[in-house]
Structures are given as structure tokens and as C-alpha cells.
Design a protein around this motif. Structure first.
Motif, short mmCIF file in Angstrom:
data_model
loop_
_atom_site.label_atom_id
_atom_site.label_comp_id
_atom_site.label_asym_id
_atom_site.label_seq_id
_atom_site.Cartn_x
_atom_site.Cartn_y
_atom_site.Cartn_z
N LEU A 93 0.83 -1.20 0.00
CA LEU A 93 0.00 0.00 0.00
C LEU A 93 0.87 1.26 0.00
O LEU A 93 0.64 2.18 -0.80
CB LEU A 93 -0.92 0.00 1.21
N TYR A 94 1.86 1.30 0.90
CA TYR A 94 2.74 2.47 0.95
C TYR A 94 3.56 2.62 -0.33
O TYR A 94 3.80 3.74 -0.80
CB TYR A 94 3.67 2.39 2.16
N ALA A 95 3.98 1.51 -0.89
CA ALA A 95 4.74 1.57 -2.14
C ALA A 95 3.86 2.07 -3.29
O ALA A 95 4.32 2.82 -4.16
CB ALA A 95 5.30 0.19 -2.48
N PHE A 96 2.59 1.65 -3.29
CA PHE A 96 1.66 2.14 -4.31
C PHE A 96 1.48 3.65 -4.19
O PHE A 96 1.48 4.38 -5.18
CB PHE A 96 0.32 1.42 -4.18
N ILE A 97 1.33 4.12 -2.95
CA ILE A 97 1.21 5.57 -2.71
C ILE A 97 2.47 6.28 -3.21
O ILE A 97 2.39 7.35 -3.83
CB ILE A 97 0.99 5.85 -1.21
N ALA A 98 3.64 5.67 -2.96
CA ALA A 98 4.90 6.26 -3.41
C ALA A 98 4.94 6.36 -4.92
O ALA A 98 5.38 7.37 -5.48
CB ALA A 98 6.07 5.42 -2.90
N ALA A 99 4.48 5.30 -5.60
CA ALA A 99 4.49 5.30 -7.06
C ALA A 99 3.57 6.38 -7.62
O ALA A 99 3.93 7.09 -8.56
CB ALA A 99 4.07 3.92 -7.59
N VAL A 100 2.38 6.52 -7.02
CA VAL A 100 1.43 7.54 -7.48
C VAL A 100 1.96 8.93 -7.16
O VAL A 100 1.85 9.86 -7.97
CB VAL A 100 0.06 7.33 -6.82
N LEU A 101 2.53 9.09 -5.98
CA LEU A 101 3.06 10.39 -5.57
C LEU A 101 4.19 10.85 -6.49
O LEU A 101 4.23 12.01 -6.92
CB LEU A 101 3.57 10.31 -4.13
N GLY A 102 5.09 9.93 -6.82
CA GLY A 102 6.22 10.30 -7.67
C GLY A 102 5.83 10.46 -9.13
O GLY A 102 6.52 11.13 -9.89
N GLY A 103 4.72 9.84 -9.52
CA GLY A 103 4.30 9.86 -10.93
C GLY A 103 4.35 8.45 -11.47
O GLY A 103 5.39 8.02 -11.97
N ILE A 104 3.25 7.72 -11.33
CA ILE A 104 3.27 6.30 -11.69
C ILE A 104 3.57 6.15 -13.18
O ILE A 104 3.02 6.85 -14.03
CB ILE A 104 1.94 5.63 -11.31
N GLY A 105 4.48 5.25 -13.48
CA GLY A 105 4.99 5.10 -14.84
C GLY A 105 6.38 5.67 -14.98
O GLY A 105 7.08 5.40 -15.96
N SER A 106 6.84 6.44 -13.98
CA SER A 106 8.17 7.05 -14.00
C SER A 106 9.07 6.36 -12.99
O SER A 106 8.76 6.33 -11.80
CB SER A 106 8.06 8.54 -13.67
N LEU A 107 10.18 5.80 -13.45
CA LEU A 107 11.10 5.11 -12.54
C LEU A 107 11.74 6.07 -11.54
O LEU A 107 11.74 5.80 -10.33
CB LEU A 107 12.18 4.37 -13.34
N VAL A 135 -2.49 19.47 -6.41
CA VAL A 135 -1.65 20.45 -7.10
C VAL A 135 -1.16 19.92 -8.44
O VAL A 135 -1.17 20.64 -9.45
CB VAL A 135 -0.44 20.84 -6.21
N LYS A 136 -0.75 18.66 -8.47
CA LYS A 136 -0.23 18.05 -9.69
C LYS A 136 -0.77 16.63 -9.80
O LYS A 136 -0.17 15.68 -9.29
CB LYS A 136 1.31 18.04 -9.68
N PRO A 137 -1.91 16.44 -10.45
CA PRO A 137 -2.59 15.14 -10.48
C PRO A 137 -1.75 13.99 -11.04
O PRO A 137 -2.00 12.84 -10.71
CB PRO A 137 -3.80 15.40 -11.39
N THR A 138 -0.77 14.30 -11.88
CA THR A 138 0.06 13.23 -12.46
C THR A 138 1.21 12.83 -11.55
O THR A 138 2.00 11.96 -11.91
CB THR A 138 0.63 13.68 -13.82
N GLY A 139 1.35 13.43 -10.37
CA GLY A 139 2.46 13.12 -9.48
C GLY A 139 3.62 14.08 -9.70
O GLY A 139 3.62 14.88 -10.64
N ILE A 140 4.61 13.98 -8.84
CA ILE A 140 5.72 14.94 -8.86
C ILE A 140 6.46 14.94 -10.18
O ILE A 140 6.72 15.99 -10.78
CB ILE A 140 6.70 14.64 -7.70
N LEU A 141 6.81 13.75 -10.69
CA LEU A 141 7.56 13.67 -11.94
C LEU A 141 6.73 13.11 -13.08
O LEU A 141 7.27 12.80 -14.14
CB LEU A 141 8.81 12.79 -11.75
N GLY A 142 5.43 12.98 -12.86
CA GLY A 142 4.56 12.46 -13.91
C GLY A 142 4.34 13.47 -15.02
O GLY A 142 4.49 14.69 -14.82
#
Length: 298
Positions: free
Chosen positions: A230-244, A284-291
Motif C-alpha cells: 500500500l505504501y509503495a503504491f502511494i509512493a508510485a502515485v506520488l512520484g508519478g506512476i509510470g516514471s522510474l 496540485v499536480k494530479p500526475t504526481g511529482i515527476l509524472g
């Protein structure tokens, strides 16, 4: 100062583990746009693999961390089998909703299967010490070697994975399939093989994450992957899921927020602050930080 550094070190260690798992989430989502909720349970598979293999490796006179090789292989095989048996038929005949329900079902199947096997069961299984408890002291705060190793391993894995996706033939195939499956097929790329390879690599990362987690918290349960996932999923969405790089950044942000919330506010409210940070960033940024915003084809 020592309390601040202790919270920082704990956050970086947790963030490194979340980042390793988030990389697996973001790889699968990037290529088939599926939130693989069973990914967290691959950590559980890796954890039980280490529980059984670490003592064998240590009895052979080798360091316990070498057992991660077996854990990575087992997790990769389980991940590829999951894609082949559960997800591929749904991708061909189902919808995004049925694929999501399938992912949740696979997660529950893995958890209940582990509980039903007598050698595993619902009770915690303690894993032998892997790296030891040694460390160094910085300004009165203890920095364990496990923490240093976890951070370094996480960073190295991200760099290697990013280089692999950018430079290798398989990595370029993954990016092509992610962009346009039909065009990739016309270019001679075997889409199904590329997808199953992605699942194998992503699940293998869960095996590495299991090693890093159990090195610090040496207890395995059949539900250990649920919270981590769950926390890792949140991390992926927060950073921009699809972005390594986004998965890596999101993991560290979540780990640090959780650690400082626990240390300075309330451990019982730490999870609430993690979700609050996620909501604020997505507002603020729906696609995530680096999305990146990607226009939808019509």
C-alpha cells in the motif's frame, strides 16, 4: 539533533524499501496500465523464500544475503506465472475493471495460500540475522550498516533499471509497448513476451525489497506485503506512476514523512499524514511529482 538524525535515517531506510517495491508497481503500470495489487504479496513470497533459504545458505558457510538470489528467482517465476495464468486472459477478453478485480483476487489467493500451508501459516516466522546489528554513530544518532546497505542497494537498482530501460533492446521494447502496443507489434516486437518479462523483473525487485525489509524487521507473515504494498503504491502515485525516478522519489518522500510524523507528532497518525501529503500533491499536480500529462487518443 540526534533525534532528528534518527528520524531521518529511519525515513531513508523505509523510503528505500518503498522505492524498490514502487519500481515494480510503476513498471507494470507503465506497460499495461494495470495497478497490480498482488505486487505487495510478492514481497511476502520473497520473505518466506528467505525464511527457508537463509539458514541453508548460512549452514553452508556463506553469507545469508546470498539467499536473495533464490528469493528473486522465486518471486520472478510467481510474477510471470501470475501474468500468464491470471492477467493475460483478462487482458484479452476483459476490461480495466475486471483486470483490477483480478489483481485484488490474486493478492487474496496468495495471502490465503500462504496461511493454509503448514510450514508458513498465520503466525510470524522469524528469519535468521542477515547483516548483523553493527553500525556507526553520527552526532549521537546510530546509523546501522543495514540502513546504509538498503539505501545504496535501492539507488543502484534504480540506476541499473533506468539504464536497462533506456539502453537495452528489451528495455526499448518495453517503452515501445508502453507507448503503443499495436505499433510495437507492427515493428516486430513480441508484446506478450515483453509484458511477461516486465512482470518477472518487477516481481524480482519485490524479492530484493523483502531482503532489505527482513534485514531490519526479521519477521515474516502472510499479510506482510499488504501494508508495504500500500505504501509503495502511494509512493508510485506520488512520484508519478509510470516514471522510474518518480517511484524512487516518491518512496523517499513517503518514508521520510512517515518517520518524522511518528517521531514528532504521533505514531498513530503517521499513516494519516502520508495520505494527506498524497492528497495535497495530487490536488496540485494530479500526475504526481515527476509524472507527465499525456493526451488521450480519440
Amino acid at each position: 539533533m540526534s533525534a532528528f538524525l534518527t528520524a531521518l535515517f529511519t525515513g531513508l531506510r523505509l523510503g528505500s524499501i518503498y522505492a524498490l517495491v514502487a519500481l515494480g508497481y510503476t513498471m507494470v503500470y507503465g506497460i499495461i496500465k494495470l495497478i497490480n495489487f498482488a505486487h505487495g504479496d510478492f514481497i511476502m513470497v520473497g520473505g518466506y523464500s528467505l525464511f527457508f533459504v537463509v539458514p541453508i545458505v548460512q549452514r553452508m558457510g556463506m553469507p545469508g544475503w546470498l539467499a536473495v538470489i533464490v528469493a528473486v528467482v522465486i518471486c520472478s517465476v510467481i510474477g510471470m506465472a501470475t501474468e500468464l495464468i491470471a492477467y493475460r486472459p483478462v487482458r484479452k477478453k476483459g476490461t480495466n475493471m475486471t483486470a483490477l478485480i483480478t489483481a485484488i483476487s490474486v493478492s487474496l489467493v496468495l495471502e490465503n495460500l500462504a496461511q493454509a500451508i503448514p510450514a508458513m501459516g498465520p503466525n510470524p516466522r522469524v528469519v535468521n540475522s542477515i547483516f548483523g546489528n553493527e553500525g556507526i554513530s553520527i552526532a549521537g544518532a546510530s546509523l546501522s550498516y543495514v540502513t546504509i546497505i538498503t539505501i545504496v542497494v535501492s539507488a543502484v537498482v534504480m540506476v541499473l533499471l533506468f539504464t536497462f530501460t533506456q539502453k537495452s533492446k528489451t528495455g526499448r521494447a518495453m517503452r515501445a509497448v508502453s507507448e503503443d502496443k499495436q505499433a510495437a507489434t507492427l515493428m516486430g516486437i513480441n508484446v506478450n513476451r515483453t509484458i511477461i518479462t516486465t512482470f518477472g523483473i518487477g516481481a524480482g525487485l519485490a524479492g530484493v525489497a523483502a531482503l532489505m525489509y527482513l534485514a531490519q524487521y526479521p519477521s515474516v507473515t502472510n499479510t506482510m506485503g499488504s501494508t508495504l504494498g500500500l505504501y509503495a503504491f502511494i509512493a508510485a502515485v506520488l512520484g508519478g506512476i509510470g516514471s522510474l525516478p518518480g517511484a524512487m522519489l516518491g518512496g523517499f518522500v513517503i518514508g521520510i514523512v512517515y518517520s518524522f510524523s511518528s517521531a514528532y507528532i504521533s505514531s498513530s497518525l503517521a499513516s494519516a499524514f502520508v495520505f494527506l501529503i498524497l492528497i495535497i500533491v495530487l490536488l496540485v499536480k494530479p500526475t504526481g511529482i515527476l509524472g507527465k500529462n499525456v493526451g488521450e487518443k480519440v
